[in-house]
Design an enzyme around this catalytic site. Structure first.
Site, mmCIF file in Angstrom:
data_model
loop_
_atom_site.group_PDB
_atom_site.id
_atom_site.type_symbol
_atom_site.label_atom_id
_atom_site.label_comp_id
_atom_site.label_asym_id
_atom_site.label_seq_id
_atom_site.Cartn_x
_atom_site.Cartn_y
_atom_site.Cartn_z
ATOM 1 N N GLY A 56 66.824 28.484 27.271
ATOM 2 C CA GLY A 56 66.549 29.548 28.255
ATOM 3 C C GLY A 56 67.725 30.481 28.419
ATOM 4 N N ILE A 57 68.580 30.584 27.401
ATOM 5 C CA ILE A 57 69.789 31.430 27.515
ATOM 6 C C ILE A 57 69.438 32.908 27.638
ATOM 7 N N GLY B 1 67.105 34.089 29.507
ATOM 8 C CA GLY B 1 66.538 34.336 30.834
ATOM 9 C C GLY B 1 67.596 34.776 31.832
ATOM 10 N N LEU C 137 67.245 25.154 30.884
ATOM 11 C CA LEU C 137 66.719 26.232 31.735
ATOM 12 C C LEU C 137 65.444 26.830 31.153
ATOM 13 N N ALA D 26 61.704 27.481 30.238
ATOM 14 C CA ALA D 26 60.444 27.106 30.892
ATOM 15 C C ALA D 26 59.488 28.293 30.899
ATOM 16 N N SER E 71 58.168 30.023 33.496
ATOM 17 C CA SER E 71 58.718 29.900 34.846
ATOM 18 C C SER E 71 57.940 30.688 35.895
ATOM 19 N N SER F 140 62.973 22.692 40.672
ATOM 20 C CA SER F 140 62.620 23.860 41.485
ATOM 21 C C SER F 140 62.121 23.500 42.877
ATOM 22 N N GLU G 42 59.791 24.868 44.156
ATOM 23 C CA GLU G 42 58.325 24.927 44.054
ATOM 24 C C GLU G 42 57.736 23.510 44.047
ATOM 25 N N TYR H 132 52.686 24.951 37.623
ATOM 26 C CA TYR H 132 54.140 25.045 37.395
ATOM 27 C C TYR H 132 54.868 23.978 38.227
ATOM 28 N N ARG I 240 66.722 39.778 37.222
ATOM 29 C CA ARG I 240 65.494 39.037 37.479
ATOM 30 C C ARG I 240 64.347 39.646 36.681
HETATM 31 P P1 NAP Z 1 63.323 33.173 33.198
HETATM 32 O O1 NAP Z 1 64.163 34.388 33.423
HETATM 33 O O2 NAP Z 1 61.855 33.266 33.209
HETATM 34 O O3 NAP Z 1 63.801 32.546 31.796
HETATM 35 C C1 NAP Z 1 63.081 31.526 31.169
HETATM 36 C C2 NAP Z 1 63.740 31.213 29.852
HETATM 37 O O4 NAP Z 1 62.981 30.189 29.181
HETATM 38 C C3 NAP Z 1 63.797 32.404 28.883
HETATM 39 O O5 NAP Z 1 65.017 32.370 28.179
HETATM 40 C C4 NAP Z 1 62.641 32.115 27.930
HETATM 41 O O6 NAP Z 1 62.786 32.690 26.657
HETATM 42 C C5 NAP Z 1 62.757 30.588 27.842
HETATM 43 N N1 NAP Z 1 61.537 29.970 27.316
HETATM 44 C C6 NAP Z 1 60.263 30.175 27.720
HETATM 45 N N2 NAP Z 1 59.413 29.452 26.971
HETATM 46 C C7 NAP Z 1 60.178 28.760 26.080
HETATM 47 C C8 NAP Z 1 59.870 27.877 25.021
HETATM 48 N N3 NAP Z 1 58.620 27.550 24.713
HETATM 49 N N4 NAP Z 1 60.896 27.362 24.304
HETATM 50 C C9 NAP Z 1 62.182 27.709 24.577
HETATM 51 N N5 NAP Z 1 62.534 28.565 25.562
HETATM 52 C C10 NAP Z 1 61.524 29.090 26.296
HETATM 53 O O7 NAP Z 1 63.730 32.042 34.250
HETATM 54 P P2 NAP Z 1 65.004 31.918 35.220
HETATM 55 O O8 NAP Z 1 64.692 32.613 36.468
HETATM 56 O O9 NAP Z 1 66.232 32.255 34.455
HETATM 57 O O10 NAP Z 1 64.985 30.367 35.535
HETATM 58 C C11 NAP Z 1 65.644 29.437 34.695
HETATM 59 C C12 NAP Z 1 65.056 28.050 34.919
HETATM 60 O O11 NAP Z 1 65.204 27.684 36.283
HETATM 61 C C13 NAP Z 1 63.568 27.933 34.624
HETATM 62 O O12 NAP Z 1 63.352 26.630 34.126
HETATM 63 C C14 NAP Z 1 62.920 28.084 35.974
HETATM 64 O O13 NAP Z 1 61.660 27.446 35.977
HETATM 65 C C15 NAP Z 1 63.933 27.388 36.857
HETATM 66 N N6 NAP Z 1 64.024 27.829 38.249
HETATM 67 C C16 NAP Z 1 64.188 29.159 38.522
HETATM 68 C C17 NAP Z 1 64.346 29.544 39.840
HETATM 69 C C18 NAP Z 1 64.553 31.000 40.203
HETATM 70 O O14 NAP Z 1 64.373 31.352 41.371
HETATM 71 N N7 NAP Z 1 64.955 31.848 39.257
HETATM 72 C C19 NAP Z 1 64.332 28.585 40.876
HETATM 73 C C20 NAP Z 1 64.179 27.258 40.530
HETATM 74 C C21 NAP Z 1 64.050 26.884 39.218
HETATM 75 P P3 NAP Z 1 62.238 34.190 26.346
HETATM 76 O O15 NAP Z 1 63.322 35.119 26.803
HETATM 77 O O16 NAP Z 1 62.075 34.163 24.869
HETATM 78 O O17 NAP Z 1 60.965 34.365 27.104
HETATM 79 N N1 GDD Z 2 55.259 37.607 41.577
HETATM 80 C C1 GDD Z 2 54.655 38.169 42.643
HETATM 81 N N2 GDD Z 2 54.023 39.369 42.496
HETATM 82 N N3 GDD Z 2 54.673 37.508 43.830
HETATM 83 C C2 GDD Z 2 54.082 38.092 44.885
HETATM 84 C C3 GDD Z 2 53.444 39.339 44.793
HETATM 85 C C4 GDD Z 2 53.401 40.001 43.534
HETATM 86 O O1 GDD Z 2 52.851 41.080 43.370
HETATM 87 N N4 GDD Z 2 52.964 39.659 46.027
HETATM 88 C C5 GDD Z 2 53.303 38.676 46.842
HETATM 89 N N5 GDD Z 2 53.971 37.705 46.162
HETATM 90 C C6 GDD Z 2 54.467 36.437 46.729
HETATM 91 C C7 GDD Z 2 53.991 35.203 45.962
HETATM 92 O O2 GDD Z 2 52.645 34.875 46.317
HETATM 93 C C8 GDD Z 2 55.020 34.185 46.431
HETATM 94 O O3 GDD Z 2 54.635 33.626 47.648
HETATM 95 C C9 GDD Z 2 56.287 35.023 46.651
HETATM 96 O O4 GDD Z 2 55.876 36.395 46.631
HETATM 97 C C10 GDD Z 2 57.366 34.816 45.592
HETATM 98 O O5 GDD Z 2 56.782 34.974 44.312
HETATM 99 P P1 GDD Z 2 57.679 35.019 42.982
HETATM 100 O O6 GDD Z 2 58.761 36.022 43.116
HETATM 101 O O7 GDD Z 2 56.742 35.143 41.823
HETATM 102 O O8 GDD Z 2 58.430 33.603 42.987
HETATM 103 P P2 GDD Z 2 57.881 32.122 43.234
HETATM 104 O O9 GDD Z 2 58.440 31.675 44.541
HETATM 105 O O10 GDD Z 2 56.447 31.987 43.012
HETATM 106 O O11 GDD Z 2 58.599 31.332 42.037
HETATM 107 C C11 GDD Z 2 59.984 31.550 41.741
HETATM 108 O O12 GDD Z 2 60.773 30.674 42.482
HETATM 109 C C12 GDD Z 2 60.601 29.288 42.152
HETATM 110 C C13 GDD Z 2 61.527 28.485 43.084
HETATM 111 O O13 GDD Z 2 60.933 28.337 44.325
HETATM 112 C C14 GDD Z 2 60.159 31.378 40.231
HETATM 113 O O14 GDD Z 2 61.446 31.806 39.866
HETATM 114 C C15 GDD Z 2 60.013 29.928 39.817
HETATM 115 O O15 GDD Z 2 60.386 29.777 38.446
HETATM 116 C C16 GDD Z 2 60.957 29.095 40.696
HETATM 117 O O16 GDD Z 2 60.878 27.735 40.353
#
Ligand code: NAP
Ligand code: GDD
Length: 345
Positions: free
Chosen positions: A9-10, A12, A86, A88, A90, A131, A133, A154, A189
């Site tokens: 996930g580098i 991402g 990392l 996923a 996601s 997460s 989630e 997820y 993001r």
């Molecule tokens: P992201 O920006 O969506 O990045 C996901 C990464 O996973 C990308 O590098 C993507 O590659 C790679 N990937 C997807 N499918 C894959 C596959 N089949 N094989 C290998 N790599 C794959 O996510 P992020 O926000 O950086 O989050 C990083 C991790 O933390 C994820 O596991 C996410 O579920 C978890 N997480 C995120 C949050 C948050 O708020 N950001 C919170 C809690 C947990 P491509 O660039 O090629 O698509």
């Molecule tokens: N994406 C999105 N798009 N979300 C929306 C929208 C829209 O147009 N309108 C409202 N929302 C609400 C979603 O229903 C959710 O309640 C909230 O905004 C946040 O949505 P996201 O930003 O898509 O994030 P997430 O909380 O579902 O998931 C993210 O956080 C998780 C950790 O709690 C992701 O980064 C997951 O990978 C991560 O694990």
């Protein structure tokens, strides 16, 4: 010799900040990337040097979390001191459209990597991107003792991965940690996550490049931190003497509506003039309130977030305003371009 890290996930959001952070600590960084027909390395291009260059410290390897044999080969080739998983599928909303794929990559993908480590016999430390989630419907505040009630494919896939990480820690004495991270955002993001969707839309609306912002559930509440702060917590978990699981959060929660309000206010606009609700963005089951209690990480790892909610909003608005200005300049000069400001021949 420099310590060596392998990051899935580098490409991402988190992968790019983590790679930067580890390089600043003197690491050699290896990343797993997927082959794509367009470039998918935008977020790490500034870190990459051709591998013929003797000063190169970032090395990329093609692979996929769906292919186990390749993961074992990669571990043998890289022999990392630390592995950060990392990678996923996601996106929570997308996981309802692609539940099987999400289970395969986000859930089983973690198991494949754990098995690859076990089979290779390489001594390494393992970080899993768990997460908030996973808490799903569990009432706030959520901490390490809160029972999981995932509300999406997820969330369920992450719960499976979480327990596999614990199992490999207990069964095989693998130094493996779950970082249970609450939402974290940044100018890097992905544009379909709600915060970035809002800052992109508001800045484009301000410059006349877009008319409306379409959103779903405005009342969901999230504990939003800055991704740059959160990758430091990942590193700290793997430096501790004992493997363990930690909640990483700010301890503040805001609704989507509050986020929209702040962003539009900063741009001297009233969001109500531009917002449309589209049921397409609602989820079959929602996570209503996430609010993390990260007392354990603060005490044991001495970790704490540095960027406040307001600073995060400012940072994202400023970065997206710059992108929108670039797009407007290109358009005014007669170029066709994507909303990212990339020109199209
Ligand atoms: P992201 O920006 O969506 O990045 C996901 C990464 O996973 C990308 O590098 C993507 O590659 C790679 N990937 C997807 N499918 C894959 C596959 N089949 N094989 C290998 N790599 C794959 O996510 P992020 O926000 O950086 O989050 C990083 C991790 O933390 C994820 O596991 C996410 O579920 C978890 N997480 C995120 C949050 C948050 O708020 N950001 C919170 C809690 C947990 P491509 O660039 O090629 O698509
Ligand atoms: N994406 C999105 N798009 N979300 C929306 C929208 C829209 O147009 N309108 C409202 N929302 C609400 C979603 O229903 C959710 O309640 C909230 O905004 C946040 O949505 P996201 O930003 O898509 O994030 P997430 O909380 O579902 O998931 C993210 O956080 C998780 C950790 O709690 C992701 O980064 C997951 O990978 C991560 O694990």
């Amino acid at each position: 010799m420099a310590p060596r890290a392998l990051i899935t996930g580098i490409t991402g959001q988190d992968g790019s900040y983590l790679a930067e952070f580890l390089l600043s600590k003197g690491y050699e960084v290896h990343g797993l990337i997927r082959r794509a027909s367009t470039f998918n390395t935008d977020r790490i291009d500034h870190l990459y040097k051709d591998f013929h260059d003797p000063s190169a410290r970032v090395f990329l390897h093609y692979g996929d979390l769906s292919v186990s044999g390749q993961l074992t080969d990669l571990l043998h080739a890289v022999r990392p001191d630390e592995v950060y998983n990392l990678g996923a599928q996601s996106h929570v909303r997308v996981s309802f459209d692609m539940p099987e794929y999400t289970g395969d990559i986000t859930g089983l993908g973690t198991l494949r990597l754990l098995e690859a480590i076990r089979k290779s016999g390489i001594k390494t430390r393992f970080y899993q991107a768990s997460s908030s989630e996973m808490f799903g419907a569990a009432p706030p505040p959520q901490n390490e003792g809160t029972p999981f009630q995932p509300q999406s494919p997820y969330g369920a896939a992450k719960v499976y991965a979480y327990y596999m990480v614990k199992n490999y820690r207990n069964a095989y004495k693998l130094f493996s940690c779950n970082g249970i991270l609450f939402n974290h955002e940044s100018p890097r993001r992905g544009e379909t996550f709600v915060t970035r969707k809002i800052t992109r839309a508001a800045t484009r609306i301000k410059l006349g490049l877009q008319q409306k912002l379409y959103l779903g559930n405005m009342e969901a509440k999230r504990d939003w931190g800055f991704a740059g702060d959160y990758v430091e917590a990942m590193y700290l978990m793997l430096q501790h003497e004992q493997p363990d699981d930690y909640v990483i959060a700010t301890g503040e929660t805001y609704s989507v509506r509050e986020f929209v309000e702040r962003v539009f206010q900063k741009l001297d606009m009233d969001y109500r003039d531009y917002l449309e609700i589209d049921s397409k963005y609602f989820r079959p089951t929602e996570v209503d309130v996430l609010l993390g209690d990260s007392t354990k990480a603060r005490k044991v790892l001495h970790w704490e977030p540095k960027v406040s909610f307001d600073q995060l909003v400012d940072m994202m608005v400023e970065a997206d305003m710059e992108l929108a200005e670039k797009e407007r300049t290109l358009r005014n000069a007669g170029y066709k371009c994507t909303h990212n400001g990339r020109s199209i021949p």
